[in-house]
Design a protein around this motif. Structure first.
Motif, short mmCIF file in Angstrom:
data_model
loop_
_atom_site.label_atom_id
_atom_site.label_comp_id
_atom_site.label_asym_id
_atom_site.label_seq_id
_atom_site.Cartn_x
_atom_site.Cartn_y
_atom_site.Cartn_z
N THR A 34 -25.00 0.99 111.78
CA THR A 34 -25.32 0.83 113.20
C THR A 34 -24.27 -0.04 113.86
OG1 THR A 34 -27.70 1.00 112.77
CG2 THR A 34 -27.04 0.02 114.85
N VAL A 35 -23.77 0.42 115.00
CA VAL A 35 -22.82 -0.34 115.81
C VAL A 35 -23.48 -0.64 117.14
CG1 VAL A 35 -20.58 -0.31 116.98
CG2 VAL A 35 -20.82 0.74 114.71
N VAL A 36 -23.41 -1.89 117.55
CA VAL A 36 -23.97 -2.33 118.82
C VAL A 36 -22.81 -2.74 119.72
CG1 VAL A 36 -25.59 -3.89 119.96
CG2 VAL A 36 -26.00 -3.18 117.59
N VAL A 37 -22.68 -2.06 120.86
CA VAL A 37 -21.55 -2.29 121.78
C VAL A 37 -22.06 -2.99 123.02
CG1 VAL A 37 -19.68 -1.20 123.05
CG2 VAL A 37 -20.47 -0.18 120.91
N SER A 38 -21.37 -4.06 123.42
CA SER A 38 -21.84 -4.86 124.56
C SER A 38 -20.68 -5.27 125.44
CB SER A 38 -22.56 -6.11 124.04
OG SER A 38 -22.99 -6.93 125.11
N GLY A 39 -20.86 -5.08 126.75
CA GLY A 39 -19.87 -5.51 127.72
C GLY A 39 -20.16 -6.92 128.20
N GLY A 40 -19.14 -7.77 128.21
CA GLY A 40 -19.32 -9.16 128.62
C GLY A 40 -19.69 -9.31 130.08
N ARG A 41 -19.41 -8.30 130.91
CA ARG A 41 -19.76 -8.35 132.33
C ARG A 41 -20.99 -7.52 132.66
NH1 ARG A 41 -13.72 -7.30 134.80
NH2 ARG A 41 -12.75 -9.27 134.16
N ARG B 14 -18.14 -6.83 120.79
CA ARG B 14 -18.16 -7.50 122.09
C ARG B 14 -16.89 -7.15 122.86
NH1 ARG B 14 -19.92 -11.63 118.44
NH2 ARG B 14 -22.00 -12.47 118.93
N MET B 15 -17.07 -6.63 124.08
CA MET B 15 -15.94 -6.29 124.94
C MET B 15 -16.04 -7.16 126.19
SD MET B 15 -15.89 -2.13 124.38
CE MET B 15 -14.61 -1.93 125.62
N PRO B 16 -15.33 -8.26 126.23
CA PRO B 16 -15.56 -9.29 127.26
C PRO B 16 -15.41 -8.81 128.69
CG PRO B 16 -14.22 -10.16 125.47
CD PRO B 16 -14.34 -8.70 125.23
N ALA C 250 -15.80 -5.62 129.82
CA ALA C 250 -16.47 -4.34 130.08
C ALA C 250 -17.76 -4.56 130.85
CB ALA C 250 -16.75 -3.61 128.78
N ALA C 251 -18.11 -3.55 131.65
CA ALA C 251 -19.36 -3.56 132.40
C ALA C 251 -20.42 -2.77 131.64
CB ALA C 251 -19.12 -2.96 133.78
N HIS C 252 -21.47 -2.41 132.32
CA HIS C 252 -22.58 -1.68 131.71
C HIS C 252 -22.15 -0.27 131.34
CE1 HIS C 252 -26.72 -0.70 130.83
NE2 HIS C 252 -26.67 0.35 131.64
N SER C 253 -22.56 0.19 130.16
CA SER C 253 -22.31 1.54 129.63
C SER C 253 -20.83 1.79 129.40
CB SER C 253 -22.88 2.63 130.55
OG SER C 253 -22.70 3.90 129.92
N VAL C 254 -20.40 1.45 128.21
CA VAL C 254 -19.00 1.68 127.83
C VAL C 254 -18.70 3.17 127.84
CG1 VAL C 254 -17.39 1.48 125.89
CG2 VAL C 254 -18.80 -0.48 126.55
N LEU C 255 -19.68 4.00 127.49
CA LEU C 255 -19.47 5.45 127.52
C LEU C 255 -19.02 5.90 128.90
CD1 LEU C 255 -19.89 8.22 126.01
CD2 LEU C 255 -22.11 8.29 127.17
N ASP C 256 -19.62 5.35 129.95
CA ASP C 256 -19.35 5.80 131.31
C ASP C 256 -18.19 5.07 131.97
OD1 ASP C 256 -21.53 7.78 131.76
OD2 ASP C 256 -22.79 6.06 131.32
N THR C 257 -17.89 3.86 131.53
CA THR C 257 -16.84 3.08 132.20
C THR C 257 -15.58 2.93 131.35
OG1 THR C 257 -17.80 1.01 131.36
CG2 THR C 257 -18.53 1.76 133.52
N ARG C 258 -15.71 2.95 130.04
CA ARG C 258 -14.56 2.79 129.13
C ARG C 258 -14.58 3.90 128.08
NH1 ARG C 258 -12.51 -2.60 128.89
NH2 ARG C 258 -12.97 -3.63 130.88
N GLU C 259 -14.44 5.11 128.54
CA GLU C 259 -14.61 6.27 127.67
C GLU C 259 -13.70 6.23 126.43
OE1 GLU C 259 -13.23 10.71 128.26
OE2 GLU C 259 -14.99 10.32 129.52
N ARG C 260 -12.46 5.80 126.60
CA ARG C 260 -11.55 5.76 125.45
C ARG C 260 -12.05 4.80 124.39
NH1 ARG C 260 -5.38 5.17 127.29
NH2 ARG C 260 -5.23 4.89 125.02
N LEU D 234 -10.10 -2.75 121.65
CA LEU D 234 -10.97 -1.83 122.37
C LEU D 234 -11.14 -2.27 123.83
CD1 LEU D 234 -13.76 -1.27 119.69
CD2 LEU D 234 -11.97 0.35 120.35
N ASP D 235 -11.31 -3.59 124.02
CA ASP D 235 -11.50 -4.12 125.37
C ASP D 235 -10.25 -3.91 126.22
OD1 ASP D 235 -13.24 -5.51 127.21
OD2 ASP D 235 -11.88 -7.22 127.03
N ALA D 236 -9.10 -3.86 125.58
CA ALA D 236 -7.84 -3.70 126.32
C ALA D 236 -7.58 -2.25 126.72
CB ALA D 236 -6.68 -4.22 125.47
#
Length: 412
Positions: free
Chosen positions: A312-319, A342-344, A346-356, A380-382
Motif C-alpha cells: 500500500t502506498v499513501v500519497v499526500s500533498g503538503g498543500r 509526501r509531496m510538499p 502538491a495540492a489535493h488529488s495528485v492524480l488530477d493535478t500531478r499526473e506524471r 516526484l514533487d519536482a
C-alpha cells in the motif's frame, strides 16, 4: 427524471468507444430489476490491471478521464475505470429513469467493482483511489481482500472525523499562521474575516489558491482583497462554482450526494468558528437531489486497515487542505508496511493535478518497487503539474498583477 434525446445521443456515442462495456447489475441487492453499469478498459491487457477510482462522489470516469487513459496506455498501463452508479453512463434504469435513492450506497459501488473485474476476467487488480475514491478502494479491500494485488491511496479519506482534521489544518495555516510559510498570511485572513470579506466559502477558496499557487499567490490575493480589489477573487469563486456544477458525463453529484452526506458525513456540524469547511459543503448539499442527513459510516477503516496485507502506498500533498497530510499520516501508521509519499508542494488529488507523479507511483507499484517511493518523494514533487494547471496558475498570477495595477475601486 428520464434520459432525454440529447443525453441519449451522447450516451450512445460513448458506449461505442473502444474498450467500453456494460455489465448488468441489480438496482438494489437481490432485486429482480437490473441496469447497465458501464466501464472502460484501455491499454494492453495484463493479468493485473490498474483500477483507477476518481474522487467525488460525482466525478464520472469514461468521458471525463478519456485523455488520461490514453496517456496511461501510452505509458504502458492496463487501466480499468468504472462509471460509478448514479453518474454518467451508469445513471439510469432500463426504463431511462434515474436510479432510486436506495441504489446509491458505498457497498453497492464496491460490489460493482468486483462485478466489473469478473466481467473482465480479472481476479486481482491494483487499486488507485484518489480522494473519495480512496475510501472506495479501501472499502473494496475490506470487502474483497483476495482481489487486491496492491493499493494506492491518493489524498485519502479515513473516516467521518476527517472534518476535524480539516478544521485544524486550515485554521492552523491560515488563521493561526502556525507554519512559517503562512505566518504572514494569518493576520490578513483574520482582518478579512473581521471585515466580512470572507463569506462562507472564503476558507475553501483560500485553500484552493494556496493549494495550486502556494503562499506567495495567496498573499497577493489577500492583499488585493484588503484593498477592496475583488475581480480575481470573484474569478476564483466562479471557478469553484463551475467545478461543482452538474455537467453530464463529467460531474453529477445530484444522485450520489446521498453517499457524501448520508454515509460519509461530508457536511459535518458547523462549529460556529471562522474558516469552517462544514459551511463550504452547504452548496454541495443544496445540489444533491438525494440529500439525506448522516446516518452511519459503512466501514470502520481505523479497525480494518491494520488487516490490509498487500503493498500500500499513501500519497499526500503538503498543500492539501481538503484531505490534509495528517489524515494520510494516520493511514500510513495504520496499514502494515505501507509507504508514505509526501509531496510538499502538491495540492489535493495528485492524480488530477500531478499526473506524471501519479503515473510514476503506479509504475513503481506495478514493478514491485513501492518501497523506494519514499526516498524519491522529492523527485516526484519536482515533476511538473498538468499543463492545464500550470496555465491556470500562470494566468491567475498575471491577473493578480494586473488587478493590483488598476485604479483602486472608489468607496461607496
Amino acid at each position: 427524471m428520464t434520459m432525454n434525446s440529447k443525453r441519449r445521443r451522447v450516451h450512445d456515442r460513448l458506449a461505442g468507444l473502444p474498450g467500453v462495456r456494460a455489465v448488468r447489475r441489480p438496482v438494489n441487492p437481490g432485486a429482480d430489476e437490473h441496469f447497465d453499469l458501464y466501464y472502460v478498459r484501455t491499454g494492453r491487457k495484463s493479468a493485473t490491471p490498474v483500477v483507477i477510482i476518481p474522487g467525488g462522489p460525482g466525478v464520472a470516469s469514461i468521458q471525463h478521464y478519456r485523455w488520461l487513459r490514453r496517456r496511461a496506455a501510452a505509458a504502458g498501463f492496463d487501466v480499468i475505470m468504472i462509471e460509478h452508479r448514479g453518474i454518467g453512463m451508469s445513471r439510469h434504469t432500463d426504463a431511462g429513469s434515474d436510479l432510486p435513492p436506495a441504489a446509491i450506497t458505498v457497498e453497492q459501488v464496491i460490489d460493482d467493482i468486483a462485478a466489473v473485474l469478473d466481467d473482465a476476467g480479472v481476479h486481482r487488480a491494483v487499486l488507485y483511489g484518489t480522494s473519495y475514491g480512496s475510501y472506495i478502494a479501501a472499502g473494496f479491500g475490506v470487502r474483497h481482500p483476495d482481489r487486491v494485488a496492491a493499493m494506492v491511496l491518493d489524498s485519502p479519506l479515513l473516516s467521518t472525523t476527517d472534518i476535524e482534521v480539516m478544521r485544524t489544518a486550515i485554521r492552523g495555516l491560515l488563521w493561526e499562521g502556525a507554519d512559517p510559510e503562512t505566518a504572514g498570511l494569518a493576520p490578513k485572513v483574520r482582518r478579512l474575516v473581521a471585515d466580512g470579506a470572507f463569506a462562507t466559502s472564503g476558507g475553501q477558496l483560500a485553500g484552493l489558491v494556496y493549494g495550486l499557487g502556494g503562499a506567495e499567490l495567496l498573499d497577493r490575493q489577500l492583499e488585493l482583497l484588503l484593498h477592496g480589489r475583488t475581480r480575481v477573487w470573484s474569478g476564483w469563486a466562479w471557478l469553484g462554482r463551475l467545478a461543482t456544477r452538474k455537467t453530464p458525463y463529467h460531474n453529477e453529484v445530484d444522485l450520489v450526494g446521498r453517499i457524501a452526506f448520508r454515509e460519509l458525513n461530508y457536511a459535518g456540524v458547523p462549529d460556529g468558528l471562522p474558516l469552517d469547511p462544514a459551511l463550504d459543503m452547504a452548496a454541495m448539499a443544496r445540489s444533491a437531489k438525494f440529500y439525506e442527513p448522516f446516518d452511519a459510516e459503512p466501514y470502520d477503516l481505523v479497525a480494518e486497515m491494520p488487516k490490509f496485507g498487500w503493498p500500500t502506498v499513501v500519497v499526500s500533498g503538503g498543500r492539501d487542505l481538503t484531505t490534509p497530510p495528517a489524515v494520510a499520516e494516520r493511514i500510513a501508521a495504520l496499514v502494515p508496511g505501507s509507504v508514505l509519499v509526501r509531496m510538499p508542494t502538491a495540492a489535493h488529488s495528485v492524480l488530477d493535478t500531478r499526473e506524471r507523479a501519479a503515473f510514476a507511483v503506479i509504475r513503481a507499484v506495478c514493478d514491485g518497487a513501492a518501497e523506494q517511493l519514499s526516498a524519491t518523494a522529492a523527485e516526484l514533487d519536482a515533476l511538473p503539474a498538468r499543463a492545464v494547471i500550470r496555465v491556470a496558475v500562470t494566468a491567475i498570477s498575471a491577473a493578480t498583477v494586473l488587478e493590483a495595477a488598476l485604479p483602486r475601486p472608489s468607496a461607496t
